[in-house]
Scaffold this active site. Structure first.
Site: not given
Ligand code: NAD
Length: 428
Positions: A106, A218, A220-221
């Site tokens: 990451k 959320g 988002g994507n």
């Protein structure tokens, strides 16, 4: 146990718990509790006004026994080394539980990408590659987009890497734009992967998806495609989504009793996942406090925003109607909340299983890059469905066989696969 929202402490506690259950050898534990390699650096970037700004960057490679490290690159103003360490660790378990031949990595940069122009973003990601290029690559460590980064940024990073090594190397990074080495279906992959897991959980629990409702944190994507998939693949209703409003610096929930229209909401959402409140209100959405999503009377809760959202306190506000908690985000549940869930009737689909669709299609992207032959979106999503269904049932079978909590079962499956690879390579 004291309440913690430090993601790496959470990741280590989860690992320690399963290491105890598995009676893992202390030397194996010591290897797996810590990342194998960590990079902490500064990236100087020439800003549009001619000044130089220095950004703090991280890359962590947790374990590559099963294959090259793999994991996203996040741009977030509150990024920390410990968050990146935790996310790299979870990537190792995620790749193993999805049974793809990759390890865990990451990266992160401490920055609010909304404050940068496109040119500044390009110089920052090229700078990141300039620092890291000797330690990333198709056979070492393969970054991908994540919170705050985009396919275009991956395209620039691939170009910078290819320039530095002197040859076109699309497999160094995944999540690239379509036409620039990207895979069809990558945008949908994580959200749809969540939905394939939810579908299998509903089958196991005997629920009719068409009668089910969901509340999602959320937009988002991941949340966008989880909403679309919940409605279009399962035939259920999504009653609310939420987002962080960058102007007001607070979060809001967007609720509609007869179900949200994710395509409409997507059309009034900016690239950072902030929904236009005025337009939503005009279209009949009720705008509530950002925390309200967790209290809704729904069948399925899907936290798909950030880590540490379901805490010892918020978990008690979950409605008794909720049957499934599908952890689309990474690390959304604290260990204290997890203890509560373990003793409840809620069926938890743990994060590194639930959101493994993204890395699975990233792996497909690399495979296509290597073959230089590209599949259609239908082929990719079909292969994703097969992989997710197998992964879900691998964990469910382990859970039923050993009467283990789903998160513990997922860890048992993943850790056993990593330990086996370490043994086969003669590391332990
Ligand atoms: P994103 O940046 O596209 O969207 C994040 C969304 O969360 C935005 O709508 C934002 O407004 C909202 N948000 C932020 N803070 C919030 C808060 N306090 N309350 C309510 N909403 C809030 O990110 P994404 O790619 O959708 O990722 C979401 C989560 O899924 C993250 O935990 C990420 O690590 C994880 N994940 C993403 C992928 C992927 O392929 N994108 C894969 C695996 C896991």
């Amino acid at each position: 146990m004291s309440e913690t929202t430090n993601a790496f402490e959470m990741a280590q506690r989860q690992f320690d718990h399963v290491a105890e259950l598995l009676n893992l050898d202390p030397q194996v534990r010591e290897i797996l509790r810590w990342p194998m390699r960590e990079f902490h650096f500064r990236i100087p970037v020439r800003m549009d006004d001619g000044t130089i700004r220095v950004f703090e960057g991280f890359r962590v490679q947790h374990n590559d026994a099963r294959g090259p490290n793999k994991g996203g690159l996040r741009f977030h103003p509150a990024e920390t080394f410990d968050t990146v360490r935790a996310l790299a660790t979870w990537m190792t378990w995620k790749c193993a539980v999805a049974d793809i031949p990759l390890g865990g990595g990451k990266g992160g940069v401490v920055v609010d990408p909304a404050t940068l122009s496109d040119g500044e973003k390009e110089r920052l990601v090229r700078g990141y590659v300039n620092v890291m290029w000797r330690n990333i690559g198709p056979r070492q460590d393969i970054p991908a987009p994540d919170v705050g980064t985009t396919p275009q940024m991956m395209g620039w990073m691939m170009d910078e890497y290819s320039r530095l090594v002197g040859q076109y190397t699309p497999g160094v990074i995944t999540g690239k734009p379509l036409g620039g080495g990207g895979s069809a279906g990558r945008t949908e992959a994580t959200g749809y992967g969540v939905i394939f897991n939810v579908r299998e959980a509903m089958k196991h629990l005997g629920l009719d998806p068409k009668q089910c409702t969901a509340a999602i944190q959320g937009f988002g994507n991941v949340a966008q495609f989880a909403s679309i998939g919940f409605i279009e693949i399962l035939g259920g209703k999504v009653l609310c989504v939420s987002c962080w409003d960058r102007e007001d610096r607070k979060s809001y929930t967007f609720f509609k009793a007869d179900g949200i229209d994710p395509h409409f909401l997507k059309s009034i959402t900016d690239q950072y996942g902030t929904i236009d409140k005025a337009k939503a209100r005009e279209a009949g959405y009720t705008i509530e406090d950002g925390d309200c999503w967790i209290e809704k009377d729904v069948d399925v809760l899907i936290p798909a925003a950030l880590e540490g959202q379901v805490t010892g306190e918020t978990v008690k506000r979950i409605s008794p109607k909720v049957k499934i908690l599908a952890e689309a985000a990474n690390g959304p549940t604290t260990p204290e909340a997890d203890e509560f869930l373990k003793n409840s009737s809620i069926f938890v689909i743990p994060d590194f299983l639930c959101n493994s669709g993204g890395v699975t299609v990233s792996y497909f992207e690399q495979v296509q890059n290597d073959m230089n032959f590209y599949w259609t979106k239908e082929e990719v999503l079909d292969k994703l469905d097969t992989k997710m269904t197998q992964a879900f049932h691998g964990v469910l079978d382990m859970s039923l066989e050993h009467k283990a909590y789903m998160r513990d079962a997922a860890y048992i499956v993943a850790i056993a696969r990593v330990v086996k690879a370490m043994q086969l390579r003669g590391w332990v």
